[in-house]
Design an enzyme around this catalytic site. Structure first.
Site, mmCIF file in Angstrom:
data_model
loop_
_atom_site.group_PDB
_atom_site.id
_atom_site.type_symbol
_atom_site.label_atom_id
_atom_site.label_comp_id
_atom_site.label_asym_id
_atom_site.label_seq_id
_atom_site.Cartn_x
_atom_site.Cartn_y
_atom_site.Cartn_z
ATOM 1 N N HIS A 38 0.767 -1.085 -0.058
ATOM 2 C CA HIS A 38 -0.195 0.067 0.030
ATOM 3 C C HIS A 38 0.853 1.369 -0.029
ATOM 4 O O HIS A 38 1.050 1.796 0.903
ATOM 5 C CB HIS A 38 -0.752 -0.057 1.229
ATOM 6 C CG HIS A 38 -2.136 0.861 1.120
ATOM 7 N ND1 HIS A 38 -1.903 2.273 1.578
ATOM 8 C CD2 HIS A 38 -3.214 0.723 0.898
ATOM 9 C CE1 HIS A 38 -3.079 2.805 1.328
ATOM 10 N NE2 HIS A 38 -3.952 2.079 0.892
ATOM 11 N N ILE A 44 1.802 4.752 1.482
ATOM 12 C CA ILE A 44 0.906 5.710 2.518
ATOM 13 C C ILE A 44 0.399 4.929 3.423
ATOM 14 O O ILE A 44 0.083 3.763 3.226
ATOM 15 C CB ILE A 44 0.156 6.733 1.484
ATOM 16 C CG1 ILE A 44 -0.707 5.646 0.461
ATOM 17 C CG2 ILE A 44 0.835 7.644 0.594
ATOM 18 C CD1 ILE A 44 -1.930 6.487 -0.021
ATOM 19 N N GLY A 47 -6.180 4.558 4.711
ATOM 20 C CA GLY A 47 -7.236 5.314 5.437
ATOM 21 C C GLY A 47 -7.776 4.583 6.702
ATOM 22 O O GLY A 47 -8.221 5.154 7.459
ATOM 23 N N VAL A 48 -7.975 3.427 6.530
ATOM 24 C CA VAL A 48 -8.691 2.506 7.709
ATOM 25 C C VAL A 48 -7.907 2.480 9.132
ATOM 26 O O VAL A 48 -8.409 2.918 9.968
ATOM 27 C CB VAL A 48 -9.137 0.995 7.286
ATOM 28 C CG1 VAL A 48 -10.166 0.958 6.232
ATOM 29 C CG2 VAL A 48 -7.749 0.555 6.788
ATOM 30 N N GLU A 52 -8.627 4.224 12.158
ATOM 31 C CA GLU A 52 -8.375 3.386 13.703
ATOM 32 C C GLU A 52 -7.707 4.435 14.736
ATOM 33 O O GLU A 52 -7.917 4.367 15.828
ATOM 34 C CB GLU A 52 -7.733 2.328 13.126
ATOM 35 C CG GLU A 52 -7.475 1.360 14.446
ATOM 36 C CD GLU A 52 -8.588 0.855 15.406
ATOM 37 O OE1 GLU A 52 -9.882 1.065 14.775
ATOM 38 O OE2 GLU A 52 -8.601 0.529 16.466
#
Lengths: 156, 95
Positions: A38, A44, A47-48, A52
């Protein structure tokens, strides 16, 4: 930030129970297998995981407000906005404010920055229930100590 | 000014995407409208904010679980509106 253990918060910078706010820091690791996928050539933070991190920051604030009587569990994510890329090695500063304390639930708003750049934000809802297992409470106490949770703030 | 029922019916319609005209004072939030506990958190948040109260959901749930109350007392909307009016009145009396 220990991604393998899903421990995303490194340090509590400021806890204000009167204003119901918290500021925490989270150091994104320089290297991790997550960044291999990723993304290749352009690593980077997913987003999850940023979401979190905002949830865990909110959780520490809510634990402080309930004096560790209730464990907050993430129930809803609204208006989650990934506003900019977060790269390996960057330091996230996350600010959270409680928007509402309901009966058995709470709503927070969270913002994460790198320096002064706003990277992401979200409105989060948590169910707050008595600790379902004593070992979880023990774990949270240990984690609180590790990240510098100001226990004096919740001591009468 | 719209009634308490109208306000909560509008909140439910907007929060759960339920057609407003299908929501009546006799509607049971769970049995008739199919609202689940997560959606009800959203509704409770909106109601708390709209009326400046804190609906005692945990107390109500406990009463239902203990057999001291029925779900109809709290979740049929005309009854929910009455409970909200009581909470608002109590809040104003204490202000």
């Amino acid at each position: 930030m220990q991604l393998d253990y899903f421990q995303l918060i490194d340090r509590i910078v400021e806890l204000n129970l009167e204003d119901k706010t918290i500021i925490v820091e989270a150091q994104v690791p320089q290297t991790h297998t997550i960044f291999e996928g990723h993304f290749p050539g352009f690593p980077i933070m997913p987003g999850v995981l940023l979401t979190e991190a905002m949830a865990q920051s909110s959780g520490w604030l809510l634990l402080g407000i309930t004096k560790f009587e209730r464990m907050p569990f993430l129930a809803m994510v609204k208006e989650a906005k990934m506003r900019g890329f977060v790269s390996p090695g960057q330091l996230l500063t996350i600010e959270v404010k409680v928007e509402h304390e309901g009966s058995g639930f709470a709503v927070t708003s969270a913002k994460a920055r790198v320096g002064t750049d706003l990277k992401c934000s979200a409105n989060l809802t948590f169910r707050q229930i008595p600790f379902p297992d004593p070992s979880l409470r023990v774990h949270m106490d240990a984690m609180a100590n590790k990240i510098g949770f100001p226990l004096q703030a919740i001591t009468p | 000014m719209s009634s308490t029922f109208d306000q909560i019916a509008t909140i439910i319609a907007e929060t759960c995407d339920i057609p407003r005209d299908t929501i009546t004072p006799e509607s049971h939030a769970i049995d008739d409208l199919g609202i689940d506990s997560l959606d009800f958190l959203d509704i409770a948040f909106a109601i708390d904010k709209a009326f400046g109260i804190k609906m005692p959901l945990e107390k109500w749930t406990q009463e239902v679980n203990d057999g001291k109350a029925t779900t109809e007392q709290y979740f049929v909307l005309k009854n929910l509106a009455a409970r909200i009016d009581e909470l608002v009145a109590a809040k104003n009396a204490g202000a």
